[in-house]
Design an enzyme around this catalytic site. Structure first.
Site: not given
Length: 329
Positions: A40, A196, A230-231
């Site tokens: 990594g 929201k 989603g929103t």
């Protein structure tokens, strides 16, 4: 006096964007390489001399934020050790801008940590676009140019003929209402606002209500980014229930994964317009997503910085050559 020479390099996630910048400026992309070892570890290497040159490094902090951020630090260090004159970091999407405050006990202000690290390792300037929290600019002590996708997105929406008397701009929440009003002013159309609520630290938001008249209207949802979709989809469904006809969306940055793209494809959203600030392989086969390039905008800013001209004119109406659709990402 020695003439300044600029050079644009790309990190592992900024190659296409940097190449588009170079095409606009008529210069070659700097030669470099990134190696990620099996454990990594990231290794970066400059493959040409940069001594005495003004360096611009292009790398979003986006789909692989931790790796991309660390890679930026290694690149800055490499350029400084190679005697570059100045190093400017171009971060089209600064993902950690979401972490702009200590809004609960025992948490990190991540955006501040990133800004400190970038400048501590040697960056002389930062250029970015549509920070999720504009106050993140204040975390930088050295010059930062904060660009906006709004002029490019509005210009494209006008180009494809979506602006008419039935159009209304819709903000997903009160927090984005100020920017939505700027869209409304630019397009000369009214604005509606979604109510929201996000109950947890996740990507799911619930639309409670929509403030404003959308019945019989074509809705243009505007937001700075989407990760899960989603929103956007929840708001689109709410707009349909309240009588909206067509639904289009404009995003400054698009970070959708496969599931998010499918969610958009299966939704009432007709079109999503965004920028190439993120190299996103998941969106390449979507028929609903259109990408316009802001690389010419960033390149023009580089050009103006080098000639010591103002960049503020680019916050308004853009020349036509700065608004181009990208066929593939």
């Amino acid at each position: 006096m020695v003439k300044k020479e600029i050079k644009i390099f790309a990190g592992s996630s900024g190659k296409k964007f940097a190449k588009r910048m170079c095409d606009y400026l008529g210069i070659d992309l700097g030669r470099s390489e990134v190696i990620t070892f099996s454990d990594g570890n990231i290794f970066v290497r400059i493959l040409e001399t940069v001594r005495g040159k003004n360096i611009y490094l292009v790398q979003p902090i986006a789909l692989r934020p931790n790796e991309e951020f660390v890679e930026i630090l290694f690149w800055i260090d490499a350029f400084k050790r190679a005697s570059a004159r100045d190093v400017t970091v171009i971060i089209p999407y600064f993902g950690y801008a979401k972490g702009d405050k200590k809004d609960e006990p025992r948490v990190s202000i991540r955006a501040r940590v990133c800004a400190d690290a970038i400048e501590m390792v040697g960056a002389d300037r930062t250029i970015t676009m549509d920070l999720h929290s504009p106050q993140v600019q204040g975390f930088f002590r050295k010059p930062i140019d904060h660009l906006y996708a709004l002029p490019s997105l509005c210009a494209y929406i006008k180009q494809i003929g979506l602006v008419d008397e039935d159009l209304v701009v819709v903000s997903p929440d009160a927090g984005f209402a100020k920017v939505a009003r700027e869209y409304g002013l630019k397009l000369d159309v009214p604005v509606a606002i979604g109510d929201k609520i996000r109950r947890r630290h996740d990507e799911n938001a619930e639309i409670l209500d929509i403030i404003g008249d959308v019945n019989g209207k074509n809705a243009l949802i505007v937001d700075d980014f989407s990760i899960s979709g989603g929103t956007l989809v929840n708001l689109a469904n709410g707009l349909v229930k309240r009588g909206a006809k067509r639904i289009i969306a404009c995003l400054s940055h698009i970070l959708l994964n496969d599931a998010g793209v499918k969610k958009i494809e299966d939704s009432p959203i007709e079109l999503v317009v965004s920028t190439d600030s993120v190299e996103n392989p998941y969106i390449s086969n979507s028929k609903k997503i259109k990408i316009i390039s802001v690389a010419p905008l960033f390149a023009e800013v580089v050009k103006r910085i080098e000639s010591e001209e103002s960049v503020s004119i680019l916050f308004e109406d853009l020349p036509a050559n700065l608004v181009k659709e990208v066929s593939t990402i």
